[in-house]
Design a protein around this motif. Sequence first.
Motif, short mmCIF file in Angstrom:
data_model
loop_
_atom_site.label_atom_id
_atom_site.label_comp_id
_atom_site.label_asym_id
_atom_site.label_seq_id
_atom_site.Cartn_x
_atom_site.Cartn_y
_atom_site.Cartn_z
N GLY A 223 -3.38 -9.54 -6.87
CA GLY A 223 -2.64 -11.10 -5.63
C GLY A 223 -2.38 -10.76 -4.44
O GLY A 223 -3.04 -10.15 -4.09
N PRO A 224 -1.76 -12.29 -3.56
CA PRO A 224 -2.04 -12.38 -2.11
C PRO A 224 -0.45 -11.37 -2.71
O PRO A 224 -0.62 -10.64 -1.11
N GLY A 225 0.25 -11.10 -2.98
CA GLY A 225 0.46 -10.26 -2.75
C GLY A 225 1.33 -8.89 -2.24
O GLY A 225 1.49 -8.22 -1.89
N LYS A 226 0.56 -7.67 -3.58
CA LYS A 226 -0.88 -6.85 -3.29
C LYS A 226 -1.26 -6.43 -2.14
O LYS A 226 -1.30 -5.72 -1.60
N LEU A 227 -2.22 -7.76 -1.90
CA LEU A 227 -2.86 -7.90 -0.60
C LEU A 227 -1.78 -7.61 1.11
O LEU A 227 -2.75 -7.07 1.89
N ARG A 228 -1.11 -8.70 0.25
CA ARG A 228 -0.04 -8.26 2.25
C ARG A 228 0.02 -7.05 2.02
O ARG A 228 0.93 -6.73 3.62
N GLY A 229 0.61 -6.80 1.50
CA GLY A 229 1.51 -5.46 1.44
C GLY A 229 0.54 -4.37 1.91
O GLY A 229 0.29 -3.36 2.38
N SER A 230 -0.48 -4.27 1.37
CA SER A 230 -2.11 -3.80 1.44
C SER A 230 -2.40 -3.83 2.89
O SER A 230 -2.65 -3.01 4.33
N PHE A 231 -2.02 -4.45 4.19
CA PHE A 231 -2.20 -5.31 5.48
C PHE A 231 -1.02 -4.72 6.10
O PHE A 231 -1.64 -4.06 7.33
N ALA B 96 7.37 0.67 5.37
CA ALA B 96 8.61 0.89 4.02
C ALA B 96 8.47 -1.00 3.86
O ALA B 96 8.37 -0.49 2.70
N ALA B 97 8.04 -1.60 4.44
CA ALA B 97 7.62 -2.80 3.65
C ALA B 97 6.50 -2.85 2.75
O ALA B 97 6.28 -3.60 2.04
N ALA B 98 5.48 -2.04 3.42
CA ALA B 98 3.79 -1.70 2.18
C ALA B 98 4.50 -1.73 0.48
O ALA B 98 4.56 -1.81 -0.52
N THR B 99 5.72 -0.59 1.15
CA THR B 99 5.88 -0.12 -0.35
C THR B 99 5.93 -0.51 -1.36
O THR B 99 6.17 -0.95 -2.11
N LEU B 100 7.39 -1.67 -0.82
CA LEU B 100 8.41 -2.78 -1.16
C LEU B 100 7.74 -3.56 -1.24
O LEU B 100 8.23 -3.91 -2.40
N GLN B 101 6.58 -3.98 -1.28
CA GLN B 101 6.07 -4.96 -1.94
C GLN B 101 4.97 -4.73 -2.13
O GLN B 101 5.10 -5.92 -3.74
N LEU B 102 4.38 -3.76 -2.28
CA LEU B 102 3.79 -3.28 -3.06
C LEU B 102 3.70 -2.74 -4.18
O LEU B 102 3.30 -2.40 -5.84
N THR B 103 5.20 -2.15 -4.48
CA THR B 103 6.33 -1.79 -5.29
C THR B 103 7.14 -2.95 -6.53
O THR B 103 8.27 -2.89 -6.86
N SER B 104 6.93 -4.34 -5.48
CA SER B 104 7.82 -5.56 -5.94
C SER B 104 8.16 -5.48 -7.50
O SER B 104 6.95 -5.28 -8.03
N SER B 105 9.00 -5.76 -7.97
CA SER B 105 9.53 -5.25 -9.16
C SER B 105 9.44 -7.57 -10.17
O SER B 105 9.93 -8.05 -11.51
N LYS B 106 8.95 -7.96 -9.20
CA LYS B 106 8.62 -9.68 -9.66
C LYS B 106 7.26 -10.10 -11.07
O LYS B 106 8.07 -11.02 -11.34
N THR B 107 6.67 -8.72 -10.59
CA THR B 107 5.39 -8.71 -12.12
C THR B 107 5.61 -7.82 -12.81
O THR B 107 4.84 -7.85 -13.66
N SER B 108 6.79 -7.89 -12.88
CA SER B 108 7.51 -6.48 -13.86
C SER B 108 8.19 -6.79 -14.75
O SER B 108 8.14 -7.47 -15.94
N SER B 109 7.97 -5.80 -16.41
CA SER B 109 8.62 -5.09 -17.20
C SER B 109 8.93 -6.95 -18.04
O SER B 109 7.73 -7.21 -18.88
N GLY B 110 9.92 -7.22 -17.57
CA GLY B 110 9.77 -8.62 -18.84
C GLY B 110 9.16 -9.39 -18.21
O GLY B 110 9.03 -10.57 -19.40
N ALA B 111 8.48 -10.04 -17.76
CA ALA B 111 7.37 -10.83 -16.90
C ALA B 111 6.59 -11.51 -17.82
O ALA B 111 5.64 -11.60 -18.08
N ASN B 112 5.72 -8.84 -17.68
CA ASN B 112 4.90 -8.87 -18.11
C ASN B 112 5.05 -9.42 -19.53
O ASN B 112 3.55 -9.44 -20.61
N MET B 113 5.88 -9.00 -20.58
CA MET B 113 6.09 -9.50 -21.94
C MET B 113 5.95 -10.76 -22.78
O MET B 113 6.43 -11.06 -23.05
N LEU B 114 6.33 -12.31 -21.95
CA LEU B 114 6.15 -13.47 -21.17
C LEU B 114 4.62 -13.73 -22.32
O LEU B 114 3.80 -12.76 -21.80
N PRO B 115 4.56 -15.00 -22.96
CA PRO B 115 3.28 -15.09 -24.06
C PRO B 115 2.40 -15.71 -22.27
O PRO B 115 2.66 -15.96 -21.44
N LEU B 116 0.47 -15.52 -22.60
CA LEU B 116 0.52 -16.02 -21.93
C LEU B 116 -0.24 -17.50 -21.64
O LEU B 116 0.38 -17.99 -20.62
#
Length: 749
Positions: free
Chosen positions: A153-161, A360-380
């Motif tokens: 997604g765009p968040g990972k692309l921004r962290g990669s930049f 450091a900003a790239a590490t924080l962005q690429l390891t962001s918890s916005k899409t982790s655990s709880g959000a991944n267990m929601l129905p599609l």
Amino acid sequence: MQKTRVIAGENFIMRSNSNIGLRDSSSSLVIYPSTKIPWYVWLLLVTKLFRCIGVFVAFDAVRSIHVVYFLLLVTFICSLVYGFVQRPLSSHKKLQQVVWINIARHAFVQTCLNLLWLYGLSQVGPLRAVVLSEHADIVVLAVWGAVLKGIGGPGKLRGSFWFVLGVLSLVLFDNDAGHTTEHPEGQQHHGIKHLLYYLLAWTGLSDHEGGIVVLLLTLCLQAYVNNGGRRLAVDVVGSRRLQALTAIASTLFLIPLALVVWLTQETPGPGILQFLPQAFVVALFVFVLHSYVDAACNQRLDVVRTARVGTLAMFCSALLVSAVWRPSAMHVQEDTEDGTKKQLEHAFSGGVVFSIIMLAAATLQLTSSKTSSGANMLPLHTLPAGALQRSQSLFTLFTSNLKLILANRNSRTIFYFLCVNLCFTFVEFAYGMWTNSLGLISDGFHMLFDCSALVMGLVASVMATWKPTKTFPFGYGRIEVLSGFVNGLFLTVIGLMVLYEAVGRLYEPPEVHTERLLAVAVCGLIINVFGMASFSHTHSFSHSHEGSHSHCRTGSQHSHHSNSHGHSHAVNANMQGVFLHIMADTLGSVAVIVSSLLIDWYGWLVADPICSLVLASLILASVLPLLKESASILILRIPVGSEETTKKCIDKILEIEHVESCKDPRFWHHAGDSLVATVTVQCRSEATEQRIIHSVTGILQEAGFSQVSVEVEMMAGGAVATASPPSQWGLGTLVNTRRNPFPNSIRAV
């Protein structure tokens, strides 16, 4: 009563409190997250500090001893520690031959990566080595997937930049990059360094840049090897056993290599055993302790949080250790006229600071918890609309935008002229540096500033074609207007600066050297004339003519309108701003040519400020209309030249049958050819809403408004409309009858 428990790897305080104020004896159990930092996080921070110290110790050692010797000592100590703790050859089941071959292959690749890492460490220093190589595998794989495959997604692309920007800052803005490639001598005179030295000399890279390339290559390959090692650990029955067997196999690989180095070494080096303490520190801190603590934290926390905390801890530890670490090997002596000056090699610089911030900003962005655990267990079906879409990779994004640029005439014209301008800029830079001409280099920077204006216009031209979104429902057409307005402001500032400088030079004309000035001005004139010819289609005009006649029969309220015609060619503010920028450069080249000829032929030094005055006046006179028009669009002024048209539209709307009033009509120019109109019509109760909407829409579209919004208010009973004056919210209410104020209305759209 208070209880403390550990739940899912986190500390929580569980308090059982009786309900105060209630007569029953019921109690409630509340879980509060603990604010204390867990002990294993502290252990991870301390381990990262020790690992950073080990990197600095390794750098100090490899400057004095052969890297193969030092790595042999380190791997031998690691194999002893792992063998004593894990007992890989006796405490597990027997392995098959295929597994042993895979272990040997894994150990060989790991040995090569360790040698490359030590070489990169010796070239860039410990601080930069930590900044470049101490990244978790998930961060490296996220950058790799986002850049090449568009995964995340765009968040990972921004962290990669940000990650790429942090690496480039070490190459471009680090003062350590100026060191040239030096032939390895002494203990550094060996096959590996010879091979890398010739590769760097062939590519033209310095030691610093070559070390960065080696460390980046090692980082990417290490993430790939670690990913394959996880699959191999399943066959070996445990990652700890795989580490022990890999250390033993690496030692066996390094022993014959060390013998070859010893036999082919021309000058004897220092004793290997005297570096045993440094090897013990590196083996313990960099490899053994770090691997055990990192595995324990991955189980207690998770891989993502361990990667985030570990990377940031390594950066902070590297800054702290580099501030106090002063080994003798890091100092080089330079002879000067006044004596001997001591200079610090691989010193701290602003490029390192910027790189650390970006990484450091790239590490924080690429390891962001916005899409982790709880959000991944929601129905599609609960995910947002674009959650399952795959973003574009950088290569795909570049090719798609290039196709978008070439598909549009305006953006294609800007792109072609930008390429020509950039080529001429680089030619000026190269020739100016070759001939040591300050005039050519200065003009190259001026051309580079012109290229920035072209880039802004190109980006605006591309963004204007983007489709509307939920966040920007009107689309991105105003970007072109904003770009034209900013270009106009730039030209105004340039014109005022030239005017101020020219007035000051009128009284005391300075001496002007015209040796290479005339040739540069002629070349610039040719380029700018080509640009003006390319942008000649941006000249626009607008005209409209209308004629109407109406005849009304009392009672039937019939009205007829005909013979109405209007069309306009809207001005593209973005293209006009780029055109005026090129025209200003063309006039500047003409002024330079004229003033140079007058100075060469007649010695009139005053010709330079006079030509500059004429140039500034022409720039200001040409840019003011652009500023006026773009500003009027940005502040939502009624379209220029449409005042009479909008008045006739309102009169036509008021003549429609059953229409009582027209409330708060609004007309504005959005962007390009898009004219917008919104109007609220008050009608009697016997009127048909769809008929009213169709009639009003037809009147406005016939007048040239492409986006029309009509709102109908049906007046109940005997209510009547009344006129109201304009306010800050609109033009008020325009009526064709005089009746009681404040109608009771039923609104329908």
